[in-house]
Design a protein around this motif. Structure first.
Motif, PDB file in Angstrom:
ATOM      1  N   ALA A 134      14.113  23.272  -7.210  1.00  0.00           N
ATOM      2  CA  ALA A 134      13.555  24.227  -8.171  1.00  0.00           C
ATOM      3  C   ALA A 134      13.524  23.627  -9.574  1.00  0.00           C
ATOM      4  CB  ALA A 134      14.365  25.515  -8.150  1.00  0.00           C
ATOM      5  N   ARG A 135      14.558  22.879  -9.921  1.00  0.00           N
ATOM      6  CA  ARG A 135      14.584  22.232 -11.239  1.00  0.00           C
ATOM      7  C   ARG A 135      13.509  21.152 -11.343  1.00  0.00           C
ATOM      8  NH1 ARG A 135      20.164  22.995 -10.191  1.00  0.00           N
ATOM      9  NH2 ARG A 135      20.484  20.844  -9.477  1.00  0.00           N
ATOM     10  N   VAL A 136      13.277  20.437 -10.241  1.00  0.00           N
ATOM     11  CA  VAL A 136      12.229  19.414 -10.239  1.00  0.00           C
ATOM     12  C   VAL A 136      10.855  20.058 -10.412  1.00  0.00           C
ATOM     13  CG1 VAL A 136      11.051  17.674  -8.841  1.00  0.00           C
ATOM     14  CG2 VAL A 136      13.543  17.765  -8.882  1.00  0.00           C
ATOM     15  N   LEU A 180       7.298  13.143  -3.857  1.00  0.00           N
ATOM     16  CA  LEU A 180       6.258  14.175  -3.843  1.00  0.00           C
ATOM     17  C   LEU A 180       5.994  14.658  -2.422  1.00  0.00           C
ATOM     18  CD1 LEU A 180       3.700  12.668  -6.380  1.00  0.00           C
ATOM     19  CD2 LEU A 180       5.566  14.265  -6.822  1.00  0.00           C
ATOM     20  N   GLU A 181       6.030  13.741  -1.468  1.00  0.00           N
ATOM     21  CA  GLU A 181       5.832  14.132  -0.072  1.00  0.00           C
ATOM     22  C   GLU A 181       6.972  15.024   0.405  1.00  0.00           C
ATOM     23  OE1 GLU A 181       3.394  14.358   3.141  1.00  0.00           O
ATOM     24  OE2 GLU A 181       2.973  13.167   1.337  1.00  0.00           O
ATOM     25  N   ALA A 182       8.186  14.713  -0.029  1.00  0.00           N
ATOM     26  CA  ALA A 182       9.338  15.540   0.342  1.00  0.00           C
ATOM     27  C   ALA A 182       9.207  16.947  -0.240  1.00  0.00           C
ATOM     28  CB  ALA A 182      10.629  14.876  -0.149  1.00  0.00           C
ATOM     29  N   ILE A 183       8.792  17.046  -1.502  1.00  0.00           N
ATOM     30  CA  ILE A 183       8.616  18.356  -2.130  1.00  0.00           C
ATOM     31  C   ILE A 183       7.550  19.157  -1.400  1.00  0.00           C
ATOM     32  CG2 ILE A 183       7.831  19.509  -4.230  1.00  0.00           C
ATOM     33  CD1 ILE A 183       9.080  17.186  -5.813  1.00  0.00           C
ATOM     34  N   PHE A 184       6.468  18.475  -1.033  1.00  0.00           N
ATOM     35  CA  PHE A 184       5.375  19.177  -0.350  1.00  0.00           C
ATOM     36  C   PHE A 184       5.799  19.649   1.039  1.00  0.00           C
ATOM     37  CE2 PHE A 184       1.530  18.858   2.405  1.00  0.00           C
ATOM     38  CZ  PHE A 184       0.880  19.985   1.912  1.00  0.00           C
ATOM     39  N   ARG A 185       6.423  18.771   1.805  1.00  0.00           N
ATOM     40  CA  ARG A 185       6.767  19.134   3.188  1.00  0.00           C
ATOM     41  C   ARG A 185       7.884  20.156   3.263  1.00  0.00           C
ATOM     42  NH1 ARG A 185       6.187  14.050   7.319  1.00  0.00           N
ATOM     43  NH2 ARG A 185       4.267  13.147   6.462  1.00  0.00           N
ATOM     44  N   CYS A 186       8.841  20.065   2.337  1.00  0.00           N
ATOM     45  CA  CYS A 186       9.991  20.974   2.395  1.00  0.00           C
ATOM     46  C   CYS A 186       9.736  22.310   1.703  1.00  0.00           C
ATOM     47  CB  CYS A 186      11.215  20.310   1.774  1.00  0.00           C
ATOM     48  SG  CYS A 186      11.865  18.927   2.724  1.00  0.00           S
ATOM     49  N   TYR A 187       8.960  22.291   0.615  1.00  0.00           N
ATOM     50  CA  TYR A 187       8.851  23.490  -0.218  1.00  0.00           C
ATOM     51  C   TYR A 187       7.422  23.958  -0.458  1.00  0.00           C
ATOM     52  CZ  TYR A 187      13.621  21.980  -1.025  1.00  0.00           C
ATOM     53  OH  TYR A 187      14.919  21.584  -0.844  1.00  0.00           O
ATOM     54  N   GLY A 188       6.425  23.170   0.000  1.00  0.00           N
ATOM     55  CA  GLY A 188       5.040  23.620  -0.071  1.00  0.00           C
ATOM     56  C   GLY A 188       4.348  23.433  -1.402  1.00  0.00           C
ATOM     57  N   ALA A 218      17.556   8.589  -5.281  1.00  0.00           N
ATOM     58  CA  ALA A 218      18.677   9.524  -5.277  1.00  0.00           C
ATOM     59  C   ALA A 218      18.192  10.950  -5.519  1.00  0.00           C
ATOM     60  CB  ALA A 218      19.692   9.113  -6.342  1.00  0.00           C
ATOM     61  N   LEU A 219      17.183  11.094  -6.380  1.00  0.00           N
ATOM     62  CA  LEU A 219      16.621  12.421  -6.624  1.00  0.00           C
ATOM     63  C   LEU A 219      15.956  12.957  -5.370  1.00  0.00           C
ATOM     64  CD1 LEU A 219      16.015  14.689  -8.652  1.00  0.00           C
ATOM     65  CD2 LEU A 219      13.913  13.464  -9.254  1.00  0.00           C
ATOM     66  N   GLN A 220      15.258  12.103  -4.655  1.00  0.00           N
ATOM     67  CA  GLN A 220      14.633  12.538  -3.405  1.00  0.00           C
ATOM     68  C   GLN A 220      15.682  13.055  -2.422  1.00  0.00           C
ATOM     69  OE1 GLN A 220      12.621   9.494  -1.171  1.00  0.00           O
ATOM     70  NE2 GLN A 220      12.572  10.773   0.654  1.00  0.00           N
ATOM     71  N   GLY A 221      16.785  12.321  -2.293  1.00  0.00           N
ATOM     72  CA  GLY A 221      17.838  12.758  -1.388  1.00  0.00           C
ATOM     73  C   GLY A 221      18.398  14.110  -1.769  1.00  0.00           C
ATOM     74  N   ARG A 222      18.584  14.333  -3.066  1.00  0.00           N
ATOM     75  CA  ARG A 222      19.115  15.628  -3.502  1.00  0.00           C
ATOM     76  C   ARG A 222      18.102  16.747  -3.269  1.00  0.00           C
ATOM     77  NH1 ARG A 222      22.657  15.971  -8.871  1.00  0.00           N
ATOM     78  NH2 ARG A 222      23.922  14.700  -7.446  1.00  0.00           N
ATOM     79  N   VAL A 223      16.824  16.460  -3.527  1.00  0.00           N
ATOM     80  CA  VAL A 223      15.781  17.474  -3.312  1.00  0.00           C
ATOM     81  C   VAL A 223      15.739  17.909  -1.854  1.00  0.00           C
ATOM     82  CG1 VAL A 223      13.261  17.730  -3.159  1.00  0.00           C
ATOM     83  CG2 VAL A 223      14.314  16.909  -5.273  1.00  0.00           C
ATOM     84  N   LEU A 224      15.901  16.946  -0.942  1.00  0.00           N
ATOM     85  CA  LEU A 224      15.839  17.261   0.481  1.00  0.00           C
ATOM     86  C   LEU A 224      16.963  18.185   0.935  1.00  0.00           C
ATOM     87  CD1 LEU A 224      14.854  13.762   1.915  1.00  0.00           C
ATOM     88  CD2 LEU A 224      13.469  15.844   2.016  1.00  0.00           C
ATOM     89  N   HIS A 225      18.106  18.133   0.247  1.00  0.00           N
ATOM     90  CA  HIS A 225      19.282  18.880   0.709  1.00  0.00           C
ATOM     91  C   HIS A 225      19.731  19.978  -0.257  1.00  0.00           C
ATOM     92  CE1 HIS A 225      19.791  15.991   3.972  1.00  0.00           C
ATOM     93  NE2 HIS A 225      19.629  15.014   3.092  1.00  0.00           N
ATOM     94  N   ASP A 226      19.092  20.096  -1.403  1.00  0.00           N
ATOM     95  CA  ASP A 226      19.553  21.047  -2.424  1.00  0.00           C
ATOM     96  C   ASP A 226      18.368  21.817  -2.980  1.00  0.00           C
ATOM     97  OD1 ASP A 226      20.617  22.437  -4.521  1.00  0.00           O
ATOM     98  OD2 ASP A 226      21.606  20.718  -5.464  1.00  0.00           O
TER      99      ASP A 226
END
Length: 281
Positions: free
Chosen positions: A72-74, A22-30, A59-67
């Protein structure tokens, strides 16, 4: 010296993985889902992890950070809710009865549909307004966290295979015409008519981070508050309070919060079984 500090509750690895995601989604995509209930997030993320062919949350976090496409699917998985036209006929009967005299008394009423990610939700309200002679003077603001859901919803499309279900629901909800009066069709299939959708503005909006953006004579938030943790629910209800005039109508699912301070003093139930309240203070 290692270990859990005195009085602290140990955090499971899975809980930590969700927090980091959740922190990755917030910091990377708002997009801020940190206030959502964790059991809701786990339930929605598990099918996505399987569909992505991943081993787990890390593994999902890693993909979210780079893809960005995966992110968007998450985001869609975390915000998408079931769509059905007039899915609760008794609710729509009560909503029609409560809102009609109030909106008729307002010169240019505005209605906010918060976390509205489907054409069905917005167009059900537009149909009620049309049948009560309120469509032309009332503006609907339909907002949601996910821009992709908003794009889909704003097209007005729905599944042709659900037409019989929608007709049944509409009649059970007290529909006054033929549901087909509100439909159109193009090469892509059936959709709600352009005329019906003409009073709807679709906009991305976060209940977790954004401030009040207008005053609304009615606010509807269905199927979203149940996903929120206590702090985010209270923030959202305070936001609605700040966005509504005296005697405004609020429609919510989670009624327990409306029976606690400070909201119990601010609203009067008008159809409590259906989650309809009027602001009185």
């Amino acid at each position: 010296m290692t270990g859990t500090p005195s009085g602290a509750v140990p955090q499971t690895v899975e809980a930590l993985e969700i927090d980091l995601l959740l922190e990755a989604i917030f910091r990377c995509y708002g997009h801020d889902f940190r206030g959502y209930r964790r059991e809701v997030l786990k339930r929605r993320l598990q099918p996505l992890i399987r569909d992505e062919g991943l081993d787990g949350l890390s593994a999902l976090q890693g993909r979210v950070l780079h893809d960005p496409a995966c992110s968007a699917r998450v985001i869609r998985a975390l915000t998408q809710r079931p769509a059905s036209l007039f899915d609760d006929p008794e609710y729509f009967r009560q909503l029609r009865e409560v809102m009609t005299p109030w909106l008729r008394s307002c010169p240019s009423p505005r209605v906010w549909l918060a976390e509205c990610g489907t054409a069905e939700d917005a167009c059900a309200l537009a149909i009620l307004l049309a049948e009560e002679g309120l469509h032309e003077k009332t503006h609907i603001f339909a907002t949601a966290e996910d821009e992709g859901l908003l794009r889909d919803a704003s097209s007005g499309r729905f599944a042709a295979g659900r037409l019989a279900e929608y007709v049944y629901n509409y009649r059970a909800a007290g529909g006054k015409r033929e549901l087909s009066d509100y439909f159109g069709r193009d090469a892509g299939g059936p959709l709600f008519s352009e005329a019906l959708r003409s009073n709807i503005t679709w906009a991305q909006y976060s209940l977790a981070t954004d401030a009040s953006f207008n005053e609304f004579q009615m606010i509807v938030c269905r199927r979203a508050l149940r996903d929120f943790g206590g702090h985010l629910r209270r923030r959202t209800l305070q936001l609605f309070y700040e966005s509504m005039p005296l005697f405004g109508i609020l429609s919510v699912d989670e009624r327990d919060d409306m029976q606690a301070a400070p909201f119990v003093q601010r609203y009067k139930p008008v159809a409590e079984a259906c989650g309809l309240y009027r602001r009185i203070a």
